[in-house]
Write an enzyme that holds these catalytic residues in place. Structure first.
Site, PDB file in Angstrom:
ATOM      1  N   TYR A  64     -10.691  57.399 -86.204  1.00  0.00           N
ATOM      2  CA  TYR A  64     -10.956  56.370 -85.201  1.00  0.00           C
ATOM      3  C   TYR A  64     -11.690  55.181 -85.826  1.00  0.00           C
ATOM      4  O   TYR A  64     -11.538  54.052 -85.396  1.00  0.00           O
ATOM      5  CB  TYR A  64     -11.839  56.943 -84.080  1.00  0.00           C
ATOM      6  CG  TYR A  64     -11.115  57.750 -83.020  1.00  0.00           C
ATOM      7  CD1 TYR A  64      -9.749  58.002 -83.093  1.00  0.00           C
ATOM      8  CD2 TYR A  64     -11.825  58.253 -81.923  1.00  0.00           C
ATOM      9  CE1 TYR A  64      -9.107  58.745 -82.107  1.00  0.00           C
ATOM     10  CE2 TYR A  64     -11.194  58.984 -80.929  1.00  0.00           C
ATOM     11  CZ  TYR A  64      -9.832  59.234 -81.019  1.00  0.00           C
ATOM     12  OH  TYR A  64      -9.206  59.955 -80.040  1.00  0.00           O
ATOM     13  N   CYS A  70     -18.260  62.340 -80.338  1.00  0.00           N
ATOM     14  CA  CYS A  70     -17.804  61.359 -81.317  1.00  0.00           C
ATOM     15  C   CYS A  70     -18.550  60.059 -81.039  1.00  0.00           C
ATOM     16  O   CYS A  70     -18.460  59.522 -79.929  1.00  0.00           O
ATOM     17  CB  CYS A  70     -16.297  61.154 -81.161  1.00  0.00           C
ATOM     18  SG  CYS A  70     -15.624  59.810 -82.146  1.00  0.00           S
ATOM     19  N   CYS A 120     -22.308  59.631 -86.957  1.00  0.00           N
ATOM     20  CA  CYS A 120     -20.915  60.062 -86.855  1.00  0.00           C
ATOM     21  C   CYS A 120     -20.993  61.575 -86.872  1.00  0.00           C
ATOM     22  O   CYS A 120     -21.690  62.147 -87.731  1.00  0.00           O
ATOM     23  CB  CYS A 120     -20.092  59.565 -88.041  1.00  0.00           C
ATOM     24  SG  CYS A 120     -18.455  60.324 -88.141  1.00  0.00           S
TER      25      CYS A 120
HETATM   26  N1  DGL Z   1     -16.474  61.880 -85.560  1.00  0.00           N
HETATM   27  C1  DGL Z   1     -16.314  60.503 -85.208  1.00  0.00           C
HETATM   28  C2  DGL Z   1     -17.663  59.857 -84.896  1.00  0.00           C
HETATM   29  O1  DGL Z   1     -18.599  60.522 -84.522  1.00  0.00           O
HETATM   30  C3  DGL Z   1     -15.493  59.568 -86.047  1.00  0.00           C
HETATM   31  C4  DGL Z   1     -14.569  59.949 -87.112  1.00  0.00           C
HETATM   32  C5  DGL Z   1     -13.361  59.027 -87.187  1.00  0.00           C
HETATM   33  O2  DGL Z   1     -13.414  57.979 -87.855  1.00  0.00           O
HETATM   34  O3  DGL Z   1     -12.387  59.361 -86.520  1.00  0.00           O
HETATM   35  O4  DGL Z   1     -17.798  58.667 -84.977  1.00  0.00           O
END
Ligand code: DGL
Length: 276
Positions: free
Chosen positions: A55, A87, A201
């Site tokens: 993402y 996330c 993240c």
């Molecule tokens: N696990 C996601 C977050 O906490 C992001 C990872 C991604 O780039 O998809 O931001």
């Protein structure tokens, strides 16, 4: 004449209603691990939008569209008692709009700037997130509210997302990846004084030991997972929980890379895998 059965209260979820945890990939497992400590009896469905991973390199519009579309469809289908957007990227961009349209309680993931500000002794905090997260006004507002008298240095580290995904599949990861993330914060003005790093993240706590080696002694890490687990426990207080089927992990794309995750998923109590 027989009395009519009392109508069940629609505000009380059935005991087997799951908590839905959502992330782009394996990052949300760092939050699930904390939730298991607080609510081991809670049935969970973990959803990874691996077809949309990462993402962090997408635009706000792309992320908002994916997250609201998927969560809308999945809450209809799975009837969770609560949704946790595990996330930071999805939460800092889409939490408000998802809350507007879904009726189920939604817990988001907020970069742990407030506790970091309380922890730092030098007054210099590092923040590692995705590129999309670190540019959000949401992060600016947290900084203004809780760390206005501190220095917050940010770095977007997509390679750490890839590293966590690889490591949880049992692949070796080059330590240079972690060293580069540490160096990118250290070389910013004031970076040598960083004593606290926000892991903004959910993938990053999964590689915290490696990051610890890269930053060296004297740096502490903080992430939002304790707060999220406590918030979920608070919002579900008094509810009944019964796990009638093994907890499930759903993926938007089922492929060999998902098969490689089987031991990790089992270690997190996710005994079944399916298609989201
Ligand atoms: N696990 C996601 C977050 O906490 C992001 C990872 C991604 O780039 O998809 O931001």
């Amino acid at each position: 004449m027989t009395a009519a059965a009392p109508a069940s209260d629609p505000t009380i979820p059935p005991a087997d209603a799951p908590i839905l945890m959502f992330d782009s990939g394996v990052g949300g497992l760092s939050v699930l691990a904390k939730l298991r400590q607080v609510l081991p009896q809670a049935p969970v469905i973990y959803v990874a939008d691996n077809a949309g991973l990462p993402y962090g390199t997408k635009t706000e519009a792309q992320i908002a569209a994916r997250v609201s579309g998927l969560l809308g469809r999945l809450t209809e289908r799975l009837r969770p008692r609560l949704v946790c957007i595990a996330c930071n990227t999805a939460s800092t961009i889409a939490l408000a709009s998802v809350r507007e349209v879904l009726e189920v309680p939604i817990v988001g993931t907020v970069p742990a700037i407030k506790p970091a500000a309380a922890m730092t002794r030098t007054g210099v905090i590092g923040l590692l997130g995705t590129q999309a997260t670190i540019r959000q006004g949401y992060v600016d507002r947290l900084e203004a509210e809780f760390a206005a008298d501190k220095r917050l240095l940010r770095h977007g580290a997509p390679e750490l997302v890839a590293a966590a995904e690889a490591q949880l599949r049992g692949h070796a990861v080059d330590p240079a990846v972690f060293a580069a993330a540490a160096q990118a914060l250290r070389e910013q003005p004031g970076g040598a004084q960083i004593d606290t790093v926000v892991l903004a993240c959910t993938h990053f706590p999964l590689v915290e030991a490696e990051l610890g080696k890269a930053f060296g002694p004297g740096v502490r890490f903080i992430d939002g997972s304790d707060g999220i687990a406590r918030r979920i426990a608070f919002l579900t207080q008094g509810q009944e929980f019964a796990r009638r089927v093994p907890d499930l992990a759903l993926f938007t794309r089922l492929d060999d890379a998902v098969a490689e995750l089987a031991p990790t998923l089992a270690a997190h109590g996710l005994g079944q895998v399916g298609k989201a």
